[in-house]
Enzyme design. Structure first.
Site, mmCIF file in Angstrom:
data_model
loop_
_atom_site.group_PDB
_atom_site.id
_atom_site.type_symbol
_atom_site.label_atom_id
_atom_site.label_comp_id
_atom_site.label_asym_id
_atom_site.label_seq_id
_atom_site.Cartn_x
_atom_site.Cartn_y
_atom_site.Cartn_z
ATOM 1 N N ASN A 1 0.948 -1.310 -0.268
ATOM 2 C CA ASN A 1 -0.293 -0.389 -0.043
ATOM 3 C C ASN A 1 1.071 1.216 0.249
ATOM 4 O OD1 ASN A 1 -1.922 2.051 0.301
ATOM 5 N ND2 ASN A 1 -1.810 1.470 2.893
ATOM 6 N N TRP A 2 0.612 1.949 -0.959
ATOM 7 C CA TRP A 2 1.950 2.941 -1.600
ATOM 8 C C TRP A 2 1.656 4.339 -0.423
ATOM 9 C CZ3 TRP A 2 3.851 2.507 -7.287
ATOM 10 C CH2 TRP A 2 4.252 1.612 -7.298
ATOM 11 N N LYS A 3 0.139 3.997 0.222
ATOM 12 C CA LYS A 3 -0.435 5.612 0.702
ATOM 13 C C LYS A 3 -0.724 6.492 -0.697
ATOM 14 C CE LYS A 3 1.397 3.469 4.893
ATOM 15 N NZ LYS A 3 0.351 3.431 6.221
ATOM 16 N N HIS B 1 -8.779 1.128 5.713
ATOM 17 C CA HIS B 1 -7.361 0.889 6.396
ATOM 18 C C HIS B 1 -7.627 1.942 7.417
ATOM 19 C CE1 HIS B 1 -3.225 2.577 6.452
ATOM 20 N NE2 HIS B 1 -3.362 1.059 6.286
ATOM 21 N N GLU C 1 -5.398 4.490 8.028
ATOM 22 C CA GLU C 1 -6.110 5.624 8.534
ATOM 23 C C GLU C 1 -7.780 6.590 7.496
ATOM 24 O OE1 GLU C 1 -2.579 5.871 5.355
ATOM 25 O OE2 GLU C 1 -2.233 5.187 7.347
ATOM 26 N N GLU D 1 -4.507 -5.281 11.203
ATOM 27 C CA GLU D 1 -3.518 -4.368 10.782
ATOM 28 C C GLU D 1 -3.493 -2.943 12.536
ATOM 29 O OE1 GLU D 1 -2.340 -2.944 7.631
ATOM 30 O OE2 GLU D 1 -3.786 -1.965 7.537
ATOM 31 N N GLY E 1 2.685 2.437 10.269
ATOM 32 C CA GLY E 1 3.655 3.575 10.190
ATOM 33 C C GLY E 1 4.817 4.012 11.313
ATOM 34 N N SER F 1 4.036 -1.994 9.613
ATOM 35 C CA SER F 1 5.627 -2.130 10.194
ATOM 36 C C SER F 1 5.826 -3.834 9.780
ATOM 37 C CB SER F 1 5.891 -1.457 11.232
ATOM 38 O OG SER F 1 5.431 -0.085 11.744
ATOM 39 N N GLY G 1 2.909 -1.239 3.900
ATOM 40 C CA GLY G 1 3.096 0.696 3.697
ATOM 41 C C GLY G 1 4.402 0.617 3.504
ATOM 42 N N GLY G 2 5.189 1.431 4.367
ATOM 43 C CA GLY G 2 5.774 2.050 4.050
ATOM 44 C C GLY G 2 7.382 1.198 3.520
HETATM 45 C C1 PEP Z 1 -0.470 -0.049 5.820
HETATM 46 O O1 PEP Z 1 -0.391 1.478 5.117
HETATM 47 O O2 PEP Z 1 -1.310 -0.827 6.130
HETATM 48 C C2 PEP Z 1 0.931 -0.839 6.569
HETATM 49 C C3 PEP Z 1 0.368 -1.404 7.572
HETATM 50 O O3 PEP Z 1 2.321 1.101 6.740
HETATM 51 P P1 PEP Z 1 3.297 0.568 7.272
HETATM 52 O O4 PEP Z 1 3.867 -0.817 6.664
HETATM 53 O O5 PEP Z 1 4.102 1.424 6.927
HETATM 54 O O6 PEP Z 1 3.185 0.041 8.693
#
Ligand code: PEP
Length: 251
Positions: free
Chosen positions: A9-11, A94, A96, A166, A172, A212, A233-234
């Site tokens: 997931n590139w956000k 999600h 966010e 999650e 993040g 993470s 994500g990141g």
């Molecule tokens: C996500 O955006 O779903 C996520 C898990 O982000 P990250 O891996 O950066 O914690």
């Protein structure tokens, strides 16, 4: 047998030319795997990514959708528009969206229905905040999110969903759930599906862990009995790191 799913997931990252650079590099690095790989770029990159991924076996997904089919909803994108760009998956609920944009469980449920109506596979994200975990409310929160999100869906539609556990406190933040926290939550979600629907639906549904995930912790999470993949994500923004996470499926 549940095929592992590795989703990135590139956000709100990467322009469409950066998307093109990523995909070109990622395709040169990604190992042969029986895992399913899913890229989830921002809306503005979907069309370009969809064209580049055609024939590669890598799936495309979107980060959100609007529950209505069409109409006066400035700034919104419908399920059909996502299919038109080549999406097979869409994230729904999600953290966010829930915590930054204030989405409530009933809206999440309407989005799930809209996605399924056009054949998109939703990835339903659920998870507790840090204070909810400290209060011992993790299962209560998961139950509320699943109950209200899945209300109104036909049981056979639920087998097509992907669930993503999650924990909000792990997204993040660099703080990953421990193996037992991730396994316990995934097993609890599977148990909920078995109890509410059927044993065979619970056995079939794929449950991801997100929060993470990085190249150095992915393989441990992917080895857990009830974790069928990761939502990253990141660490999915770097083609080499994401390819290493795919390699962590060990397949
Ligand atoms: C996500 O955006 O779903 C996520 C898990 O982000 P990250 O891996 O950066 O914690």
């Amino acid at each position: 047998m549940r095929a592992p799913l590795i989703a990135g997931n590139w956000k709100m990252h990467k322009t469409s030319s950066e998307t093109e650079e990523f995909i070109t590099r990622f395709l040169s690095l990604v190992p042969q795997t029986t895992a399913e790989i899913l890229l989830i770029p921002p809306y503005t990159s979907l069309d370009r990514a969809g064209r580049m991924l055609r024939g590669t076996g890598i799936a495309l997904g979107a980060q959100d959708l609007h529950p209505e089919v069409r109409g006066a909803f400035t700034g919104a994108v419908s399920a059909e528009m996502l299919v038109d760009c080549g999406c097979r998956y869409v994230l729904v609920g999600h953290s966010e969206r829930r915590h930054v944009f204030g989405e409530q469980d009933d809206l999440v449920g309407r989005k799930l229905c809209a996605a399924l109506a056009v054949g998109l596979r939703p990835v339903l994200c659920v998870g507790e905040t840090l204070s909810e975990r400290r209060d011992g409310a993790t299962e209560r929160v998961l139950e509320r999110q699943l109950d209200s999100g899945l209300r109104g869906l036909m049981p056979n539609a639920i087998a097509d969903l992907v669930m993503a556990y999650e924990p909000v406190w792990a997204i993040g933040t660099g703080e990953t759930a421990t193996a037992s926290q991730a396994q316990d939550a995934a097993a609890w979600i599977r148990g909920w599906v078995c109890d509410r629907l059927s044993r065979s639906t619970g056995d079939a549904v794929r449950i991801l862990y997100g929060g993470s995930v990085k190249p150095d912790n992915a393989s441990g999470l992917l080895a857990l009995a009830d974790v069928d993949g990761v939502l990253v994500g990141g660490a999915s923004l770097d083609p080499s790191g994401f390819a290493q996470i795919v390699a962590g499926t060990g397949i």
